[in-house]
Design a protein around this motif. Structure first.
Motif, mmCIF file in Angstrom:
data_model
loop_
_atom_site.group_PDB
_atom_site.id
_atom_site.type_symbol
_atom_site.label_atom_id
_atom_site.label_comp_id
_atom_site.label_asym_id
_atom_site.label_seq_id
_atom_site.Cartn_x
_atom_site.Cartn_y
_atom_site.Cartn_z
ATOM 1 N N ARG A 98 28.692 -11.164 -43.958
ATOM 2 C CA ARG A 98 27.731 -10.734 -44.979
ATOM 3 C C ARG A 98 28.438 -10.195 -46.215
ATOM 4 N NH1 ARG A 98 24.711 -5.233 -45.991
ATOM 5 N NH2 ARG A 98 26.921 -4.820 -46.327
ATOM 6 N N ASN A 99 29.498 -9.406 -46.014
ATOM 7 C CA ASN A 99 30.247 -8.869 -47.155
ATOM 8 C C ASN A 99 30.829 -9.992 -48.000
ATOM 9 O OD1 ASN A 99 29.618 -6.341 -46.240
ATOM 10 N ND2 ASN A 99 31.670 -5.841 -45.505
ATOM 11 N N GLY A 100 31.273 -11.068 -47.339
ATOM 12 C CA GLY A 100 31.769 -12.217 -48.074
ATOM 13 C C GLY A 100 30.683 -12.910 -48.861
ATOM 14 N N VAL A 101 29.527 -13.082 -48.233
ATOM 15 C CA VAL A 101 28.397 -13.700 -48.921
ATOM 16 C C VAL A 101 28.025 -12.892 -50.156
ATOM 17 C CG1 VAL A 101 25.943 -14.271 -48.744
ATOM 18 C CG2 VAL A 101 27.475 -14.798 -46.842
ATOM 19 N N ILE A 102 27.915 -11.573 -49.991
ATOM 20 C CA ILE A 102 27.551 -10.708 -51.115
ATOM 21 C C ILE A 102 28.576 -10.813 -52.233
ATOM 22 C CG2 ILE A 102 27.340 -8.293 -51.821
ATOM 23 C CD1 ILE A 102 26.065 -7.783 -49.043
ATOM 24 N N SER A 103 29.857 -10.872 -51.865
ATOM 25 C CA SER A 103 30.914 -10.992 -52.865
ATOM 26 C C SER A 103 30.714 -12.222 -53.740
ATOM 27 C CB SER A 103 32.279 -11.058 -52.173
ATOM 28 O OG SER A 103 33.325 -11.222 -53.111
ATOM 29 N N THR A 104 30.393 -13.351 -53.110
ATOM 30 C CA THR A 104 30.158 -14.581 -53.871
ATOM 31 C C THR A 104 28.919 -14.462 -54.748
ATOM 32 O OG1 THR A 104 31.291 -16.092 -52.365
ATOM 33 C CG2 THR A 104 29.499 -17.011 -53.663
ATOM 34 N N LEU A 105 27.811 -13.954 -54.184
ATOM 35 C CA LEU A 105 26.561 -13.874 -54.943
ATOM 36 C C LEU A 105 26.687 -12.933 -56.139
ATOM 37 C CD1 LEU A 105 23.939 -13.808 -52.045
ATOM 38 C CD2 LEU A 105 24.712 -15.760 -53.413
ATOM 39 N N VAL A 106 27.365 -11.802 -55.936
ATOM 40 C CA VAL A 106 27.556 -10.855 -57.042
ATOM 41 C C VAL A 106 28.435 -11.481 -58.125
ATOM 42 C CG1 VAL A 106 28.607 -8.637 -57.686
ATOM 43 C CG2 VAL A 106 27.161 -8.796 -55.646
ATOM 44 N N GLU A 107 29.479 -12.190 -57.700
ATOM 45 C CA GLU A 107 30.366 -12.822 -58.676
ATOM 46 C C GLU A 107 29.646 -13.920 -59.445
ATOM 47 O OE1 GLU A 107 34.931 -14.544 -59.052
ATOM 48 O OE2 GLU A 107 34.170 -13.890 -57.095
ATOM 49 N N LYS A 108 28.781 -14.665 -58.773
ATOM 50 C CA LYS A 108 28.013 -15.696 -59.462
ATOM 51 C C LYS A 108 27.132 -15.095 -60.556
ATOM 52 C CE LYS A 108 27.698 -19.340 -55.928
ATOM 53 N NZ LYS A 108 28.040 -20.487 -56.821
ATOM 54 N N LYS A 109 26.493 -13.965 -60.254
ATOM 55 C CA LYS A 109 25.664 -13.315 -61.257
ATOM 56 C C LYS A 109 26.516 -12.791 -62.409
ATOM 57 C CE LYS A 109 22.092 -10.947 -60.487
ATOM 58 N NZ LYS A 109 21.151 -9.884 -60.109
#
Length: 332
Positions: free
Chosen positions: A253-264
């Protein structure tokens, strides 16, 4: 009584009878969901804060049907034991609860300077409020984070305290470049005013990470971050959270969040998606080496696997994977 941070999705369940909202300097927001006894322990720790600052507490009940937290908290405020109010955030999800509490603070307390956040499974150090506020003022930081010290259900679980899932990101007070969690946080009123409601993106409602995204966006807006190592809160860690599958799911989950935050963060920049994917693939490629280094240093296989799972989660996010650990709270 209802009002509209989001289409009349918030109602006021009750408040302290002598609450002087115009005199409050600090607001403490406490989201709660099906933890009435733990919530009472959190409120007890807030009632004995060593500070001369005038503060009020907003409890955000996010269980709109049973409302066990609201029922437990209301006597605390109605008796005057603690100043503040209880609201019901009718829309499920932790981002919805935070948004409701923060918007309530803006609407009902006209002169507060600092807003603090603590969760309903945490106990505040007696000097927590004062030290967080002092850190914001002395560091001249717009937002300040503090350590969430894990308190494990069983003594033998204390060995997990150094795992990245549980350990604080910093050990010393000062200015920092990034914060990741709202579990122990101070936000200046001026930050909330500038960021505007809804503060947390509802797409993170059941995954978590709305706080990390908010903090990332705040930095992009030019707000400064600080860390106060001397202002801990003590977080209850149930046995479920030291099981291998929960820790693995949290790392992914932390990895997923990292990608989503970076995309934004990179939205609108040339080739952003390609660059983020290449970065994720590079992190996945080197993660076994990073994992072996951690394994040799800590002698913990779980700590060694952490960077592998985080990197894997980053890549999985590119294919729509979202681990919504908070959707079934009883399993979290």
């Amino acid at each position: 009584m209802t009002f509209s941070p989001s289409e009349a999705s918030v109602s006021i369940a009750g408040r302290s009878p002598t609450l002087a909202a115009e005199a409050i300097e600090v607001i403490i927001t406490v989201p709660t969901f099906r933890r009435p006894q733990q919530l009472l322990a959190t409120l007890d720790s807030l009632a004995v804060q060593h500070t001369a600052r005038r503060f009020a507490v907003i409890v955000m009940e996010n269980e709109a049907e049973a409302r066990e937290g609201a029922a437990a908290a209301l006597p605390v405020f109605e008796s005057g034991h603690l100043g503040g109010m209880v609201i019901v955030a009718h829309e499920r999800g932790n981002c919805s609860a935070y948004n409701a509490g923060w918007q309530t603070a803006i609407l009902h307390f006209p002169v507060f300077r600092h807003l603090l956040v603590i969760d309903d499974d945490e106990i505040a150090d007696p000097h927590w409020l004062e030290r967080m506020c002092c850190a914001a003022e002395t560091l001249e930081a717009d937002i300040v984070g503090g350590p969430q010290v894990p308190v494990f259900a069983r003594p033998e679980h204390a060995k997990w305290a150094t795992h990245p899932v549980f350990s604080p990101p910093y050990t010393e007070s000062g200015r920092v470049k990034a914060l990741y969690s709202s579990g122990n946080l101070l936000i200046g009123r001026h930050v909330l005013a500038a960021m505007g409601a809804p503060f947390l993106d509802l797409r993170f409602n059941f995954m978590g990470g709305g706080d990390s995204d908010f903090l990332s966006r705040a930095v992009q807006r030019g707000f400064t971050l600080g860390w106060c190592a001397e202002a801990p809160v003590y977080e209850t860690v149930p046995e479920r959270r030291v099981e291998a599958d929960w820790i693995r799911a949290r790392a992914l989950r932390n990895g997923v969040i990292s990608t989503l935050v970076e995309k934004k963060k990179r939205a609108g920049t040339p080739f952003a998606s390609t660059k983020i994917l290449l970065k994720s693939l590079a992190l996945l490629a080197v993660s076994p080496l990073r994992g072996v280094a951690r394994l040799l240093r800590t002698r913990s296989l779980s700590i060694g696997l952490y960077p592998v799972y985080v990197a894997l989660g980053r890549v999985m996010a590119e294919f729509g994977y979202a681990n919504e650990q908070y959707r079934q709270a009883e399993k979290n």
